[in-house]
Design a protein around this motif. Structure first.
Motif, mmCIF file in Angstrom:
data_model
loop_
_atom_site.group_PDB
_atom_site.id
_atom_site.type_symbol
_atom_site.label_atom_id
_atom_site.label_comp_id
_atom_site.label_asym_id
_atom_site.label_seq_id
_atom_site.Cartn_x
_atom_site.Cartn_y
_atom_site.Cartn_z
ATOM 1 N N GLU A 1 0.598 -1.241 0.161
ATOM 2 C CA GLU A 1 -0.088 0.249 -0.186
ATOM 3 C C GLU A 1 0.866 0.879 0.109
ATOM 4 O O GLU A 1 0.284 2.297 -0.174
ATOM 5 N N LEU A 2 1.672 1.214 -0.269
ATOM 6 C CA LEU A 2 2.983 2.462 -0.252
ATOM 7 C C LEU A 2 3.251 2.557 -1.239
ATOM 8 O O LEU A 2 3.170 1.552 -1.966
ATOM 9 N N SER A 3 3.316 3.613 -2.001
ATOM 10 C CA SER A 3 4.005 4.487 -3.054
ATOM 11 C C SER A 3 5.676 4.224 -3.521
ATOM 12 O O SER A 3 6.430 4.402 -2.362
ATOM 13 N N PHE B 1 -0.909 15.922 3.202
ATOM 14 C CA PHE B 1 -1.778 15.969 1.089
ATOM 15 C C PHE B 1 -2.741 15.599 1.174
ATOM 16 O O PHE B 1 -3.944 15.406 0.015
ATOM 17 N N GLY B 2 -3.599 14.692 2.567
ATOM 18 C CA GLY B 2 -5.697 14.273 1.921
ATOM 19 C C GLY B 2 -5.412 13.298 1.117
ATOM 20 O O GLY B 2 -6.506 12.816 0.185
ATOM 21 N N LYS B 3 -4.219 11.581 1.107
ATOM 22 C CA LYS B 3 -4.255 10.875 0.762
ATOM 23 C C LYS B 3 -4.129 10.143 1.230
ATOM 24 O O LYS B 3 -2.710 9.983 2.057
ATOM 25 N N LEU B 4 -3.986 8.265 0.143
ATOM 26 C CA LEU B 4 -3.485 7.628 1.006
ATOM 27 C C LEU B 4 -2.288 7.376 0.601
ATOM 28 O O LEU B 4 -1.742 8.233 0.129
ATOM 29 N N PRO B 5 -0.900 6.358 1.412
ATOM 30 C CA PRO B 5 0.138 6.445 1.063
ATOM 31 C C PRO B 5 0.456 5.554 -0.248
ATOM 32 O O PRO B 5 1.311 6.288 -1.298
ATOM 33 N N SER B 6 -0.638 5.597 -1.114
ATOM 34 C CA SER B 6 -0.274 4.879 -2.533
ATOM 35 C C SER B 6 -0.164 5.833 -3.065
ATOM 36 O O SER B 6 -0.326 5.082 -4.223
ATOM 37 N N GLU B 7 -1.253 6.907 -3.319
ATOM 38 C CA GLU B 7 -1.317 7.932 -3.620
ATOM 39 C C GLU B 7 -0.499 8.534 -3.876
ATOM 40 O O GLU B 7 -0.372 10.227 -4.898
ATOM 41 N N LEU B 8 0.734 8.989 -2.598
ATOM 42 C CA LEU B 8 1.533 9.879 -3.105
ATOM 43 C C LEU B 8 2.413 10.158 -4.197
ATOM 44 O O LEU B 8 2.887 8.824 -5.354
ATOM 45 N N ASN B 9 2.735 11.537 -5.042
ATOM 46 C CA ASN B 9 3.479 11.802 -6.480
ATOM 47 C C ASN B 9 5.151 11.465 -5.424
ATOM 48 O O ASN B 9 4.885 11.521 -4.643
#
Length: 246
Positions: A80-82, A197-205
């Motif tokens: 689940e990690l970027s 960032f209001g995101k899930l860890p998988s969604e981080l750029n």
């Protein structure tokens, strides 16, 4: 060779052997629990025991979290990690993470030479990701007393080696990111991704991942909410050398 010189040489050899024996006995004592407070096998197998309760609706929407402590932590698995998080953490904290068994001897020797011998402040750290995890889990507080403080770093090394025995590299990295306190009630990478960032860890750029990993050096000083300029500089320097995922 004079008798005096022979005595000096023999004395030096005796000191050297005594030093090696003392180091061996200290590390053996720490490893077996005779010295210090080395965690038990049960503690090593269950290192994190405080997680927030998640309230999820029938259609899979997260409604909120509840926790009894300040650790507003939600577990995140490695998958689940970027990939940017993984690559950034290795690139900035432990470039030989996949090669060592808890202690990076090259980095340790380099840090000792630069800090102790050359007296350089910007000598870089000698701690591996596994050592940092060991410190977070078991030796984060400063011990009282000179002897206990002196044994704190060796205890950290022993725990790091034990963690490498019980966990894979992926599991160690996952534990590290789930344990780290990113401040602003963002304990663990899941909370940090949401808070900043209001995101899930998988969604981080790549920029967002570099920002959060940069906070691992000093979460308070490099906090994007409190010091956006510092965080921006760290993000730019951190992301420049990061490889893109394959």
């Amino acid at each position: 060779m004079s008798k005096t010189l022979k005595r000096i040489i023999l004395g030096l050899w005796a000191l050297f052997v005594a030093g090696i024996l003392a180091v061996y006995l200290i590390f053996t004592g720490i490893s077996r629990g005779w010295i210090g407070n080395t965690p038990s096998i049960d503690d090593l197998e269950n290192p994190i025991d405080k997680f927030a309760t998640q309230i999820i609706s029938a259609d899979g929407v997260l409604l909120g979290t509840f926790n009894n402590s300040s650790d507003n932590r939600v577990w995140v698995g490695f998958d689940e990690l970027s990939p940017y998080l993984v690559q950034a953490l290795v690139a900035t904290e432990d470039v030989r993470f996949q090669e060592h068994s808890g202690i990076d001897l090259k980095a340790l020797v380099r840090a000792v030479i630069k800090r102790v011998i050359l007296q350089q402040r910007s000598a870089g750290g000698g701690s591996t990701i596994t050592q940092q995890l060991a410190k977070q889990l078991y030796t984060e507080h400063v011990e009282s007393g000179a002897v206990r403080r002196a044994l704190q770093k060796p205890s950290e090394w022993v725990v790091a080696v034990k963690l490498e025995r019980y966990y894979t590299k992926e599991e160690i990295m996952t534990l590290y990111l789930n344990k780290y306190d990113f401040v602003h009630q963002a304990v663990g990478i899941h909370s940090a991704s949401h808070v900043y960032f209001g995101k899930l860890p998988s969604e981080l750029n790549i920029e967002e991942a570099a920002t959060l990993v940069g906070m691992c050096k000093n979460a308070s000083r490099l906090n994007p909410k409190s010091y956006p300029k510092r965080s921006s500089l760290d993000r730019k320097s951190g992301s420049a050398g990061m490889p893109r995922p394959i």
